[in-house]
Design a protein around this motif. Structure first.
Motif: not given
Lengths: 75, 275, 473
Positions: A23, A48-50, A61-62, A64-65, A68
């Motif tokens: 990932e 979501d996503p953005t 990207l969602r 939670e990605q 990070r």
């Protein structure tokens, strides 16, 4: 702060990339590296996503990605 | 333009072995499910998603394959052919990828084809409006094969966005022909055909840019490993890249080294006379 | 060619890997991108006056906005179907008059002139020719409009935005974000949609995408929906609104398909295929003005003609089979009559009829021939003698409605349930074969085949029962 915290239209510089394995590699290969400038382009109607502009390409990207990816906000 | 036609009729395999003879790996290509009977050269088409790769494919082959506009659209390889200056070319459309490093299925298909199939020319389609991102892939392809032509596509769109790209500067930096084109309008197609023919025949000797490493530790490790790989696989054109993949822990490349299949990436030495 | 020093190389690589540390991938990627950026800087001059891509951003803000995102999606679909339905009416009528009227009569006249035996002219003209002619007159006009329009949407770059808008729903269903892309591929052809699931790396999520792909209405099924929508739903309102209402009914079935996809995905990912949705990244490509004429040409050649050809190839033998079934008599009725009578009770329970169920069995090789099969069976088995007399064969949409209601005894319930059953039934044989090739599993192929039929039976039984209890039919 992380990429997920940025409001629509904001610009930020990537400081660090979390996550691991395939990932994380995928994000690197998309050109998301420390120092890369990213802007927030649009958000899905459901929140979501953005979509982010990275090196002249718009990539969704969602949350939670995005969470990070540590960034420093630029104006 | 009149020279490029689809050539359905089959003729014999490449005739002469010479300095300009084809380097493609027919046994390996057959294994990958590609029939090259009747073609003189094999050309692969690589590029990022959404760079107009399929449009370039259609412009070269005259086929009307529908071109979609999302990532990963080309799931299976599309094949076609064209004829230029009395030579027959087989053209293969590889999956669109951003990189060849992270071993998703698409990336593996594209990489294995370039590495083991040894196409005579790999055309990297590059989007002139997003050059930096697209050069990332082009540099990786140059590390695997020196027989590259860069198709600088969408120059018309770049102009609309106020972006001007100097193809000569790119040619200088990359060491391979760079052809500006607007494939949707057919602009630059004859020039691309000529560049492909010149690289395939060896008339244009390429001098590909080396993969930059920057980190001295990595450079040292690669320098230590490369000669060993070259000794085990004499004539391997991309030992430096293989060394880097091994250092990165790439399992499929490690397997290819262990069982000797990496030998498929080596072109046979030119023979004076064909059997 | 096994090399003696291969182990040595790998051992050295492993040893050296420790000296470079764990960040090699980062470092290499960074080095390449830095190099790429420097090369690009040297080659690119930007005109500072023009802000690049600001139009793209403005469009995206609208088509993905919380207020307008979903309405625009529905409006786009509505627009496509409305143009298809409104535009196909006249050419369909002309083609029907030409192929199933004049040419059909001319063929029979010709056969009579050369003294062809009745069974031969029946088999070839009433069977093979008529089935083929119907497929062409019913399918060609809507497909010649629908596919270019859909291809234009695709080329514009709009479909990835649909995936972007729907992603949260797919994530909630435990499915992969790219499943919405294979779903939209399925709107062209389910076999293609199943192959397209290769873009999904996780085996679990890929299976979900394969099993649910059949809930995307495909090429072969659009004409059924469009025709039913036009003849039975659109015809219930004022003529000015007919096309719009017909389009709305087709869009409704499409949206039911999307929700079925989501629900079945959610159930699968909580039962047989447990797991979390994996991460994904999706590029929203720049909007590019489509080349309208080229797109129309390409989609006509590439989609319309290919689909039509497949339909014709399937329709010709099916026409022969139907003619034989209808004309070989066993006891007091034709074979088709026996089969239809046998299927009638089940058909009634589902709000359909025996003819429709038999048509779905005959049409397993290709959904395209459902409507022609239904029409042929209805005509030959019709209560009226008109069919045998060989008249009333001109097919304009108004006439189809008359044939089905007068001869077949259809009601609005039959039409609505046919639309639902068209969405929810087994995939065509090509798709089943593709699923088998992609999964190599009897279990998943069987599930992907039988689950939609079970759903279709359950749904149509429910709607039929409700409609009857409520006294609507």
């Amino acid at each position: 702060m992380t990429l997920a915290d940025l409001p629509l239209g904001a610009r930020a510089q990537v400081l660090a990339l979390g996550g691991a394995g395939a990932e994380r590699r995928r994000l690197l290969d998309l050109g998301i590296l420390p120092g890369t400038v990213i802007s927030v382009e649009s958000r899905s109607p459901l929140g979501d996503p953005t979509a982010y502009r990275v090196r002249d390409t718009v990539i969704a990207l969602r949350r939670e990605q995005a969470a990070r990816i540590t960034v420093r906000s630029e104006i | 333009m009149s020279e490029h036609l689809i050539t359905p009729e089959a003729v014999g395999a490449p005739t002469a072995h010479c300095a300009s003879c084809p380097i493609y790996n027919s046994a390996q290509l057959v294994k990958l499910g590609i029939d090259i009977t009747g073609y003189d050269y094999v050309v692969a088409l690589a590029g990022n998603p959404n760079t107009g790769k399929s449009t370039v494919f259609n412009a070269l082959t005259g086929l009307r394959q529908h071109t979609g506009n999302w990532s990963g659209k080309t799931v299976s390889r599309a094949e076609g052919g064209f004829r230029f200056r009395e030579r027959r070319y087989k053209l293969l459309d590889l999956p669109g990828t951003y990189s060849l490093l992270s071993t998703s299925t698409d990336e593996e298909v594209a990489r294995d084809f370039i590495l083991f199939g040894r196409p005579d020319v790999t055309v990297v389609v590059v989007d002139a409006t997003r050059l930096e991102r697209n050069l990332n892939l082009a540099l990786q392809v140059l590390a695997i094969t020196e027989r590259v032509v860069v198709a600088l596509n969408l120059v018309d769109e770049a102009r609309r966005h106020g972006i001007e790209v100097d193809a000569r500067s790119l040619t200088r930096d990359l060491g391979v022909p760079v052809v500006p084109m607007a494939a949707r309008r057919g602009e630059g197609v004859p020039e691309l055909l000529a560049a492909v023919a010149d690289v395939a025949s060896g008339a244009y000797p390429t001098r590909p840019r080396r993969l930059p490493l920057r980190d001295p530790e990595i450079e040292r490790a690669v320098a230590a490993l490369t000669p060993q790989i070259e000794a085990a696989f004499p004539g391997l054109p991309n030992a430096r890249w293989v060394a880097l993949r091994l250092l990165d822990g790439d399992e499929s490349i490690a397997r290819a080294v262990a069982d000797g299949t990496l030998g498929a990436a080596v072109a046979p030495p030119p023979l004076p006379v064909a059997a | 060619m096994s090399n003696p020093s291969a182990e040595q190389i790998l051992a050295d690589a492993a040893r050296l890997r420790h000296t470079v540390g764990g960040s090699l991938h980062d470092s290499v990627t960074e080095a390449i991108y830095t190099d790429a950026a420097q090369i690009a800087d040297r080659a690119v001059t930007r005109d500072g006056q023009r802000a690049a891509f600001s139009l793209d951003r403005a469009i995206d803000r609208v088509v993905t906005s919380p207020i307008w995102g979903f309405p625009i999606m529905v409006l786009m679909l509505m627009g496509v179907f409305w143009l298809t339905i409104a535009g196909a009416n006249v050419p369909s009528a002309i083609l029907g008059e030409l192929l199933t009227g004049q040419l059909y009569a001319a063929l029979h006249a010709g056969a009579a002139a050369v003294g062809a035996p009745a069974w031969l002219s029946g088999l070839l003209i009433d069977g093979v020719y008529l089935a083929t002619a119907w497929v062409i007159s019913v399918m060609l006009p809507p497909m010649a409009i629908f596919f270019p329009l859909f291809t234009l949407l695709e080329d514009l770059g709009y479909l990835p935005r649909v995936a972007f808008n729907l992603d949260r729903l797919f994530k909630g269903a435990g499915a992969h974000g790219k499943q919405s892309l294979s779903m939209m591929m399925g709107w062209g052809c389910n076999a293609a949609g199943v192959v397209a699931t290769r873009i999904i790396d996780s085996p679990r999520e890929r299976l979900i995408a394969i099993i649910t792909n059949n809930f995307s209405i495909c090429n072969g099924r659009w004409p059924t929906l469009i025709l039913m929508g036009t003849v039975f739903i659109g015809a219930t309102v004022a003529p000015g609104l007919a096309s719009l209402v017909a389009a709305a009914s087709v869009v409704t079935v499409t949206i039911i398909g999307i929700f079925t996809t989501l629900i079945v995905s959610a159930v699968l990912s909580r039962t047989m295929l447990k797991g979390e949705a994996s991460t994904f990244s999706l590029e929203l490509p720049p909007y590019r003005p489509p080349r309208v004429l080229q797109t129309i040409y390409t989609s006509l050649i590439d989609r319309t003609m290919i689909v039509l050809w497949r339909a014709v190839v399937m329709a010709a033998p099916a026409g022969a089979v139907i003619w034989l079934l209808s004309n070989i008599t066993v006891g007091d009725a034709s074979l088709a009559g026996h089969l239809v009578n046998f299927l009638e009770p089940l058909g009634w329970l589902l709000g359909l009829n025996g003819v429709i169920l038999l048509a779905y069995i005959v049409a397993i090789p290709a959904n395209e021939i459902i409507i022609p099969t239904i029409l042929m069976l209805t005509l030959t088995l019709g209560r009226s003698q008109l069919a045998q007399a060989g008249v009333m064969l001109e097919l304009e949409p108004g006439m189809i409605g008359t044939v089905l209601t007068e001869l077949g005894g259809w009601t609005a319930l039959t039409a609505v349930n046919l639309m639902l059953f068209s969405l929810l039934h087994n995939p065509c044989s090509t798709t089943i074969l593709t699923i088998w090739k992609e999964t190599k599993s009897l279990k998943w192929t069987a599930l992907a085949t039988l689950l939609p039929v079970a759903l279709g039976v359950a749904v149509t039984f429910t709607t039929a029962t409700i409609a009857r209890l409520a006294g609507w039919v």
